[in-house]
Write a protein that holds these residues in place. Structure first.
Motif, PDB file in Angstrom:
ATOM      1  N   ALA A   1       0.826  -1.208   0.000  1.00 43.38           N
ATOM      2  CA  ALA A   1       0.000   0.000   0.000  1.00 43.38           C
ATOM      3  C   ALA A   1       0.861   1.259   0.000  1.00 43.38           C
ATOM      4  CB  ALA A   1      -0.930  -0.005   1.216  1.00 43.38           C
ATOM      5  N   GLU A   2       1.947   1.220   0.757  1.00 45.92           N
ATOM      6  CA  GLU A   2       2.840   2.385   0.803  1.00 45.92           C
ATOM      7  C   GLU A   2       3.506   2.623  -0.550  1.00 45.92           C
ATOM      8  OE1 GLU A   2       4.807   5.704   2.400  1.00 45.92           O
ATOM      9  OE2 GLU A   2       3.020   4.586   2.967  1.00 45.92           O
ATOM     10  N   ILE A   3       3.804   1.551  -1.274  1.00 42.85           N
ATOM     11  CA  ILE A   3       4.380   1.710  -2.610  1.00 42.85           C
ATOM     12  C   ILE A   3       3.409   2.444  -3.523  1.00 42.85           C
ATOM     13  CG2 ILE A   3       4.959   0.402  -4.711  1.00 42.85           C
ATOM     14  CD1 ILE A   3       6.418  -1.569  -2.863  1.00 42.85           C
ATOM     15  N   GLY A   4       2.133   2.085  -3.442  1.00 42.97           N
ATOM     16  CA  GLY A   4       1.138   2.785  -4.241  1.00 42.97           C
ATOM     17  C   GLY A   4       1.086   4.258  -3.903  1.00 42.97           C
ATOM     18  N   ALA A   5       1.185   4.577  -2.609  1.00 43.58           N
ATOM     19  CA  ALA A   5       1.138   5.971  -2.180  1.00 43.58           C
ATOM     20  C   ALA A   5       2.381   6.733  -2.605  1.00 43.58           C
ATOM     21  CB  ALA A   5       0.977   6.035  -0.656  1.00 43.58           C
ATOM     22  N   VAL A   6       3.542   6.113  -2.442  1.00 44.83           N
ATOM     23  CA  VAL A   6       4.800   6.781  -2.768  1.00 44.83           C
ATOM     24  C   VAL A   6       4.910   7.057  -4.262  1.00 44.83           C
ATOM     25  CG1 VAL A   6       7.301   6.408  -2.922  1.00 44.83           C
ATOM     26  CG2 VAL A   6       6.099   5.978  -0.762  1.00 44.83           C
ATOM     27  N   PHE A   7       4.546   6.066  -5.082  1.00 46.82           N
ATOM     28  CA  PHE A   7       4.719   6.214  -6.525  1.00 46.82           C
ATOM     29  C   PHE A   7       3.486   6.771  -7.231  1.00 46.82           C
ATOM     30  CE2 PHE A   7       8.123   3.310  -5.436  1.00 46.82           C
ATOM     31  CZ  PHE A   7       9.164   3.735  -6.257  1.00 46.82           C
ATOM     32  N   GLY A   8       2.354   6.824  -6.545  1.00 46.11           N
ATOM     33  CA  GLY A   8       1.144   7.348  -7.160  1.00 46.11           C
ATOM     34  C   GLY A   8       0.498   6.392  -8.137  1.00 46.11           C
ATOM     35  N   LEU A   9       0.628   5.079  -7.896  1.00 42.32           N
ATOM     36  CA  LEU A   9       0.084   4.059  -8.789  1.00 42.32           C
ATOM     37  C   LEU A   9      -1.284   3.586  -8.319  1.00 42.32           C
ATOM     38  CD1 LEU A   9       3.356   1.974  -9.191  1.00 42.32           C
ATOM     39  CD2 LEU A   9       2.218   3.242 -11.036  1.00 42.32           C
ATOM     40  N   ASP A  10      -2.123   3.149  -9.268  1.00 43.59           N
ATOM     41  CA  ASP A  10      -3.441   2.589  -8.959  1.00 43.59           C
ATOM     42  C   ASP A  10      -3.536   1.122  -9.338  1.00 43.59           C
ATOM     43  OD1 ASP A  10      -4.934   5.053  -8.107  1.00 43.59           O
ATOM     44  OD2 ASP A  10      -4.280   5.705 -10.082  1.00 43.59           O
ATOM     45  N   LEU A  11      -2.965   0.746 -10.473  1.00 41.92           N
ATOM     46  CA  LEU A  11      -2.932  -0.640 -10.941  1.00 41.92           C
ATOM     47  C   LEU A  11      -1.466  -1.043 -11.013  1.00 41.92           C
ATOM     48  CD1 LEU A  11      -5.513  -0.350 -13.878  1.00 41.92           C
ATOM     49  CD2 LEU A  11      -5.947  -1.244 -11.581  1.00 41.92           C
ATOM     50  N   TYR A  12      -1.037  -1.944 -10.136  1.00 38.15           N
ATOM     51  CA  TYR A  12       0.392  -2.261 -10.117  1.00 38.15           C
ATOM     52  C   TYR A  12       0.644  -3.600  -9.432  1.00 38.15           C
ATOM     53  CZ  TYR A  12       0.245  -0.515  -5.248  1.00 38.15           C
ATOM     54  OH  TYR A  12      -0.050  -0.319  -3.923  1.00 38.15           O
TER      55      TYR A  12
ATOM     56  N   ASP B   1       3.952  -1.469 -13.253  1.00 37.29           N
ATOM     57  CA  ASP B   1       2.648  -0.865 -13.517  1.00 37.29           C
ATOM     58  C   ASP B   1       1.870  -1.767 -14.468  1.00 37.29           C
ATOM     59  OD1 ASP B   1       2.793   0.526 -16.520  1.00 37.29           O
ATOM     60  OD2 ASP B   1       4.733   0.369 -15.536  1.00 37.29           O
ATOM     61  N   PHE B   2       0.579  -1.870 -14.269  1.00 42.50           N
ATOM     62  CA  PHE B   2      -0.345  -2.674 -15.088  1.00 42.50           C
ATOM     63  C   PHE B   2       0.234  -4.058 -15.403  1.00 42.50           C
ATOM     64  CE2 PHE B   2      -4.282  -1.576 -17.585  1.00 42.50           C
ATOM     65  CZ  PHE B   2      -4.657  -2.897 -17.781  1.00 42.50           C
ATOM     66  N   PRO B   3       0.419  -4.904 -14.381  1.00 42.47           N
ATOM     67  CA  PRO B   3       0.972  -6.248 -14.579  1.00 42.47           C
ATOM     68  C   PRO B   3      -0.080  -7.216 -15.116  1.00 42.47           C
ATOM     69  CG  PRO B   3       0.451  -5.914 -12.284  1.00 42.47           C
ATOM     70  CD  PRO B   3       0.105  -4.627 -12.977  1.00 42.47           C
ATOM     71  N   SER B   4       0.197  -8.516 -14.995  1.00 44.64           N
ATOM     72  CA  SER B   4      -0.696  -9.537 -15.550  1.00 44.64           C
ATOM     73  C   SER B   4      -1.901  -9.831 -14.658  1.00 44.64           C
ATOM     74  CB  SER B   4       0.084 -10.843 -15.762  1.00 44.64           C
ATOM     75  OG  SER B   4       0.507 -11.369 -14.506  1.00 44.64           O
ATOM     76  N   PHE B   5      -1.793  -9.570 -13.365  1.00 42.85           N
ATOM     77  CA  PHE B   5      -2.853  -9.868 -12.390  1.00 42.85           C
ATOM     78  C   PHE B   5      -3.235 -11.345 -12.397  1.00 42.85           C
ATOM     79  CE2 PHE B   5      -3.444  -5.365 -13.492  1.00 42.85           C
ATOM     80  CZ  PHE B   5      -3.318  -4.801 -12.241  1.00 42.85           C
ATOM     81  N   ARG B   6      -2.268 -12.202 -12.669  1.00 39.78           N
ATOM     82  CA  ARG B   6      -2.529 -13.636 -12.666  1.00 39.78           C
ATOM     83  C   ARG B   6      -2.917 -14.117 -11.267  1.00 39.78           C
ATOM     84  NH1 ARG B   6       2.911 -14.973 -15.676  1.00 39.78           N
ATOM     85  NH2 ARG B   6       3.047 -16.589 -14.098  1.00 39.78           N
ATOM     86  N   GLN B   7      -3.870 -15.025 -11.232  1.00 39.21           N
ATOM     87  CA  GLN B   7      -4.394 -15.630 -10.014  1.00 39.21           C
ATOM     88  C   GLN B   7      -5.276 -14.683  -9.191  1.00 39.21           C
ATOM     89  OE1 GLN B   7      -4.058 -18.902  -9.429  1.00 39.21           O
ATOM     90  NE2 GLN B   7      -2.829 -19.066 -11.299  1.00 39.21           N
ATOM     91  N   VAL B   8      -5.467 -13.459  -9.632  1.00 40.00           N
ATOM     92  CA  VAL B   8      -6.417 -12.577  -8.956  1.00 40.00           C
ATOM     93  C   VAL B   8      -7.824 -13.029  -9.323  1.00 40.00           C
ATOM     94  CG1 VAL B   8      -7.327 -10.228  -8.814  1.00 40.00           C
ATOM     95  CG2 VAL B   8      -4.854 -10.603  -8.896  1.00 40.00           C
TER      96      VAL B   8
END
Length: 312
Positions: A216-227, A245-252
């Motif tokens: 979660a902190e990585i999202g905040a630091v880098f300003g990412l939403d999908l990662y 950024d925008f990875p495969s989201f495998r197994q989600v």
């Protein structure tokens, strides 16, 4: 809504983003697809027309799509992810500096144009993990046991770019991949590319509060939403070894629907706007591993939804 996806040729037949584009079309949204690597794009007119609610990028590191996304952000259009955030993680040397500056558990990182330069490090720093600063999908990642292995057959190569090196983190041969879909976190484990012989079935796994907090902190630091975040569980705790950024989201679970819905939320709420991205992820994001699940004419070579095609 009307969305524009920028997709590199490498991902033309991948489920991410092909299935997301189809899902958005099935929900009644208009999706235009631009292929930056093989299309003539009248960039000044296409971007300035402002006829899309958001521009979405799925591209390789160093691919031309990022320039187009940055152009859209420069004129105030919404981008997913934020164009400035993507640049921050695409350059792995830059990402390492940003992450360590914010206290994130990232290994000490060295940079050099040639692999042999890492021989200046003390032998106690080895083994090293060496990879291109603009690499992706595990490309050209090398485990270098000693200074003598920095040259010769199989040695790391930057292909003209910058290399980074980090001390190897002892681990079981399992990589933990944490995916974030607009604030919801999911964890999967898979075999490490540095330990191809390890028998690790790819599967969804529970996410600890410690790793969730780091992601979660990585999202905040880098300003990412999908990662996505690659984490190793080392002897001293979790260590972040890559951010995508925008990875495969495998197994989600229900990944296509979840990512599609996230794109719409971000586009509708102005998320990722290149001029004023100021949203921060919650400091204590909750793991979601168990959650249920008048327009300008299109530019030449704009590919409609039906042209995405089937599997090879």
């Amino acid at each position: 809504m009307r969305l524009c996806f920028l997709v590199e040729e490498q991902y033309r037949y991948d489920g991410m983003p092909r299935d997301v584009i189809r899902q958005l079309g099935a929900w009644g949204h208009q999706v235009d697809v631009l292929w930056p690597g093989r299309s003539l794009i009248p960039i000044s007119e296409s971007v300035r027309a402002g006829s899309h609610d958001a521009w979405v990028l799925k591209t390789v590191s160093g691919g031309p799509g990022l320039t187009l996304l940055e152009a859209a952000a420069a004129v105030g259009l919404t981008t997913v992810n934020d164009a400035r955030a993507i640049r921050g993680v695409r350059d792995k040397a830059l990402a390492a500096v940003i992450a360590r500056t914010h206290g994130l558990p990232v290994p000490v990182t060295y940079a050099a144009a040639r692999a042999e330069e890492f021989a200046q490090l003390p032998e106690s720093a080895f083994p090293l993990v060496v990879k291109p600063a603009d690499g992706s999908s595990g490309r050209a990642v090398r485990l270098v046991e000693s200074p003598g292995r920095l040259t010769g057959p199989g040695a790391p190569s930057s292909a003209g770019g910058l290399l980074i090196a980090q001390p190897y983190v002892p681990n079981s041969g399992t990589d933990l991949k944490v995916y974030c879909v607009a604030g919801e976190l999911y964890a999967t484990e898979r075999c490490s590319p540095l330990h191809p012989g390890a028998e690790v079935p790819e599967r969804q796994v529970p996410l600890t509060a410690e790793v969730a907090g780091i992601a979660a902190e990585i999202g905040a630091v880098f300003g990412l939403d999908l990662y996505g975040v690659d984490v190793l569980l080392g002897p001293d705790g979790p260590v972040v070894v890559d951010i995508n950024d925008f990875p495969s989201f495998r197994q989600v679970p229900d990944a296509v629907a979840r990512v599609s819905a996230a794109v719409l939320r971000l586009a509708g709420g102005g998320g990722g706007n290149g001029t004023s991205h100021d949203r921060r992820m919650p400091a204590a994001a909750v793991p979601a591993a168990a959650a249920s699940p008048t327009a300008a004419p299109p530019a030449p070579e704009t590919v409609p939804l039906a042209a995405i095609g089937g599997d090879r």
